[in-house]
Enzyme design. Structure first.
Site, PDB file in Angstrom:
ATOM      1  N   HIS A   1       1.923   3.516  -8.946  1.00  0.00           N
ATOM      2  CA  HIS A   1       1.678   2.154  -9.362  1.00  0.00           C
ATOM      3  C   HIS A   1       2.919   1.494  -9.978  1.00  0.00           C
ATOM      4  CE1 HIS A   1      -2.043   2.189  -7.239  1.00  0.00           C
ATOM      5  NE2 HIS A   1      -2.724   3.138  -8.327  1.00  0.00           N
TER       6      HIS A   1
ATOM      7  N   GLU B   1       1.271 -13.502  12.366  1.00  0.00           N
ATOM      8  CA  GLU B   1       1.875 -12.221  13.102  1.00  0.00           C
ATOM      9  C   GLU B   1       1.936 -10.948  12.145  1.00  0.00           C
ATOM     10  OE1 GLU B   1       3.174 -11.955  16.147  1.00  0.00           O
ATOM     11  OE2 GLU B   1       2.629 -14.267  16.084  1.00  0.00           O
TER      12      GLU B   1
ATOM     13  N   ASN C   1       1.214   3.557  -2.785  1.00  0.00           N
ATOM     14  CA  ASN C   1       1.730   4.001  -4.272  1.00  0.00           C
ATOM     15  C   ASN C   1       0.922   5.316  -4.364  1.00  0.00           C
ATOM     16  OD1 ASN C   1       2.849   1.395  -4.585  1.00  0.00           O
ATOM     17  ND2 ASN C   1       1.335   0.664  -5.989  1.00  0.00           N
TER      18      ASN C   1
ATOM     19  N   ASN D   1     -10.855  -2.579  -5.141  1.00  0.00           N
ATOM     20  CA  ASN D   1     -10.201  -1.381  -5.873  1.00  0.00           C
ATOM     21  C   ASN D   1     -11.132  -1.045  -7.425  1.00  0.00           C
ATOM     22  OD1 ASN D   1      -7.022  -2.682  -4.738  1.00  0.00           O
ATOM     23  ND2 ASN D   1      -8.210  -0.886  -4.176  1.00  0.00           N
ATOM     24  N   TRP D   2     -12.099  -1.745  -7.571  1.00  0.00           N
ATOM     25  CA  TRP D   2     -12.740  -1.312  -9.014  1.00  0.00           C
ATOM     26  C   TRP D   2     -13.652  -0.190  -8.734  1.00  0.00           C
ATOM     27  CZ3 TRP D   2     -11.708  -4.343 -12.983  1.00  0.00           C
ATOM     28  CH2 TRP D   2     -11.361  -5.439 -12.764  1.00  0.00           C
TER      29      TRP D   2
ATOM     30  N   ASP E   1       1.051  -1.332  -0.026  1.00  0.00           N
ATOM     31  CA  ASP E   1       0.047   0.021  -0.021  1.00  0.00           C
ATOM     32  C   ASP E   1       0.636   1.207   0.020  1.00  0.00           C
ATOM     33  OD1 ASP E   1      -2.296   1.345   0.112  1.00  0.00           O
ATOM     34  OD2 ASP E   1      -2.601   1.203   2.141  1.00  0.00           O
TER      35      ASP E   1
ATOM     36  N   TRP F   1       2.786   8.003  -2.474  1.00  0.00           N
ATOM     37  CA  TRP F   1       3.886   8.215  -2.931  1.00  0.00           C
ATOM     38  C   TRP F   1       4.056   9.045  -4.206  1.00  0.00           C
ATOM     39  CZ3 TRP F   1       7.255   7.209  -7.184  1.00  0.00           C
ATOM     40  CH2 TRP F   1       8.590   7.151  -6.991  1.00  0.00           C
TER      41      TRP F   1
HETATM   42  C1  IPE Z   1      -5.471  -2.631  -0.018  1.00  0.00           C
HETATM   43  O1  IPE Z   1      -5.115  -1.303  -0.156  1.00  0.00           O
HETATM   44  C2  IPE Z   1      -5.559  -3.368  -1.385  1.00  0.00           C
HETATM   45  C3  IPE Z   1      -4.196  -3.438  -2.253  1.00  0.00           C
HETATM   46  C4  IPE Z   1      -2.685  -3.296  -1.559  1.00  0.00           C
HETATM   47  C5  IPE Z   1      -3.957  -4.044  -3.201  1.00  0.00           C
HETATM   48  P1  IPE Z   1      -6.276  -0.057  -0.436  1.00  0.00           P
HETATM   49  O2  IPE Z   1      -5.401   1.013  -0.607  1.00  0.00           O
HETATM   50  O3  IPE Z   1      -7.265  -0.530  -1.395  1.00  0.00           O
HETATM   51  O4  IPE Z   1      -6.915  -0.267   1.029  1.00  0.00           O
HETATM   52  P2  IPE Z   1      -7.904   0.794   1.705  1.00  0.00           P
HETATM   53  O5  IPE Z   1      -8.800   1.281   0.883  1.00  0.00           O
HETATM   54  O6  IPE Z   1      -6.940   1.851   2.496  1.00  0.00           O
HETATM   55  O7  IPE Z   1      -8.530  -0.048   3.064  1.00  0.00           O
HETATM   56  C1  IPE Z   2      -1.760   0.163  -3.405  1.00  0.00           C
HETATM   57  O1  IPE Z   2      -1.479   1.690  -3.372  1.00  0.00           O
HETATM   58  C2  IPE Z   2      -1.962  -0.318  -4.736  1.00  0.00           C
HETATM   59  C3  IPE Z   2      -3.370  -0.658  -4.821  1.00  0.00           C
HETATM   60  C4  IPE Z   2      -4.331  -0.815  -3.904  1.00  0.00           C
HETATM   61  C5  IPE Z   2      -3.688  -1.028  -6.121  1.00  0.00           C
HETATM   62  P1  IPE Z   2      -2.582   2.659  -3.200  1.00  0.00           P
HETATM   63  O2  IPE Z   2      -3.028   2.866  -4.722  1.00  0.00           O
HETATM   64  O3  IPE Z   2      -3.635   2.090  -2.360  1.00  0.00           O
HETATM   65  O4  IPE Z   2      -1.917   3.957  -2.486  1.00  0.00           O
HETATM   66  P2  IPE Z   2      -2.439   4.975  -1.548  1.00  0.00           P
HETATM   67  O5  IPE Z   2      -2.873   4.191  -0.464  1.00  0.00           O
HETATM   68  O6  IPE Z   2      -3.491   5.651  -2.111  1.00  0.00           O
HETATM   69  O7  IPE Z   2      -1.363   5.808  -1.148  1.00  0.00           O
HETATM   70 MG    MG Z   3      -4.029   2.629  -0.332  1.00  0.00          MG
END
Ligand code: IPE
Ligand code: IPE
Ligand code: MG
Length: 250
Positions: free
Chosen positions: A45, A215, A30, A76-77, A28, A33
């Site tokens: 990503h 853990e 990306n 994520n969709w 998580d 960042w």
């Molecule tokens: C969890 O991260 C899914 C992945 C890392 C692929 P999300 O960014 O989607 O989770 P939430 O929305 O913060 O809970």
């Molecule tokens: C994780 O990074 C990757 C996916 C969920 C696909 P995020 O896209 O959730 O990054 P943040 O949490 O918004 O920083």
């Molecule tokens: Mg995220």
């Protein structure tokens, strides 16, 4: 999926003093960042995808036999169409590009999650990568793509119910050993250590059944900044933990 004969661990009293055998990572951070650099989320990503290779390659040296990474959740969709399409294109590109490198490193790749919503081209690439690496005996890499723990349990229950109605399974025989055989992870041991990057202390629907006794490490590093060195430190911390599995040490 073929069964892996080398999977039955994760029972109380085994492998406690050493490092984790199965590490699962919620990659998580990306988006944040990229935002911190004034760039679009997809830039993050791409940077995140580039981190995966180093992490996979450090596994044998750390004694990690199974690595499971969360790439895209069933939730994520709900992101913008641009981000979702960009991620799907990134997955296609990642698989095509990494296929040779993973095969050459003796890595076996499996995918978990529901494939029905993925496009045909991506599914074909996933199938090809699984097939290409099927005989590999090194790190067992599992990529969770369109994966959700609740969705997985629901799909498993559907298959189990079908076996009951077909007379292949007696409801009286359904127990803690039976149900996981219907999960996407049926050939994998449970994770010993679950890591989430980016400072969020939640599971976000990842490996709900399988992580009952894992853990956890929630670390502030954003995924594109994560390194093999950091994983090594987490493995050392794991070695110092006392996994009791509900028992009391005498
Ligand atoms: C969890 O991260 C899914 C992945 C890392 C692929 P999300 O960014 O989607 O989770 P939430 O929305 O913060 O809970
Ligand atoms: C994780 O990074 C990757 C996916 C969920 C696909 P995020 O896209 O959730 O990054 P943040 O949490 O918004 O920083
Ligand atoms: Mg995220």
């Amino acid at each position: 999926m073929k069964t892996d004969t080398d999977i039955r661990d994760n029972r109380a009293g085994e492998g406690v003093a050493q490092g984790p055998r199965h590490v699962a990572i919620i990659m998580d951070g990306n988006g944040r960042w990229a935002q911190a650099r004034g760039r679009p989320r997809l830039f993050g990503h791409h940077a995140g995808a580039r981190r995966v290779r180093e992490v996979v390659e450090c596994c044998p040296g750390l004694g990690i036999r199974y690595l499971t990474i969360f790439a895209f959740s069933t939730e994520n969709w709900k992101r913008t169409q641009t981000e979702v399409a960009g991620l799907m294109s990134l997955f296609r590109r990642y698989i095509s590009k990494e296929m040779k490198a993973l095969a050459a490193k003796n890595v076996r790749v499996r995918f978990i999650g529901d494939r029905v919503r993925l496009d045909r081209k991506l599914i074909d690439l996933m199938d090809a990568l699984e097939l290409e690496t099927e005989e590999n005996t090194g790190t067992q890499l599992t990529i969770a793509l369109n994966y959700g723990g609740r969705d997985e349990v629901a799909r498993a229950t559907k298959r189990l119910a079908r076996d009951v109605s077909d007379g292949k399974l007696d409801p009286a025989d359904v127990d803690e050993e039976t149900l996981p055989k219907y999960l996407d992870t049926c050939v994998l041991p449970d994770p010993d250590l679950v890591v989430r990057t980016s400072g969020e202390a939640r599971i976000s629907n990842f490996l709900l059944w399988q992580s009952a006794y894992a853990e956890y490490e929630f670390i502030d590093t954003l995924w594109p900044d994560f390194t093999a060195k950091e994983l090594e430190i987490l493995c050392q911390n794991y070695g110092a933990r006392d996994r009791r599995f509900g028992t009391v040490k005498t």
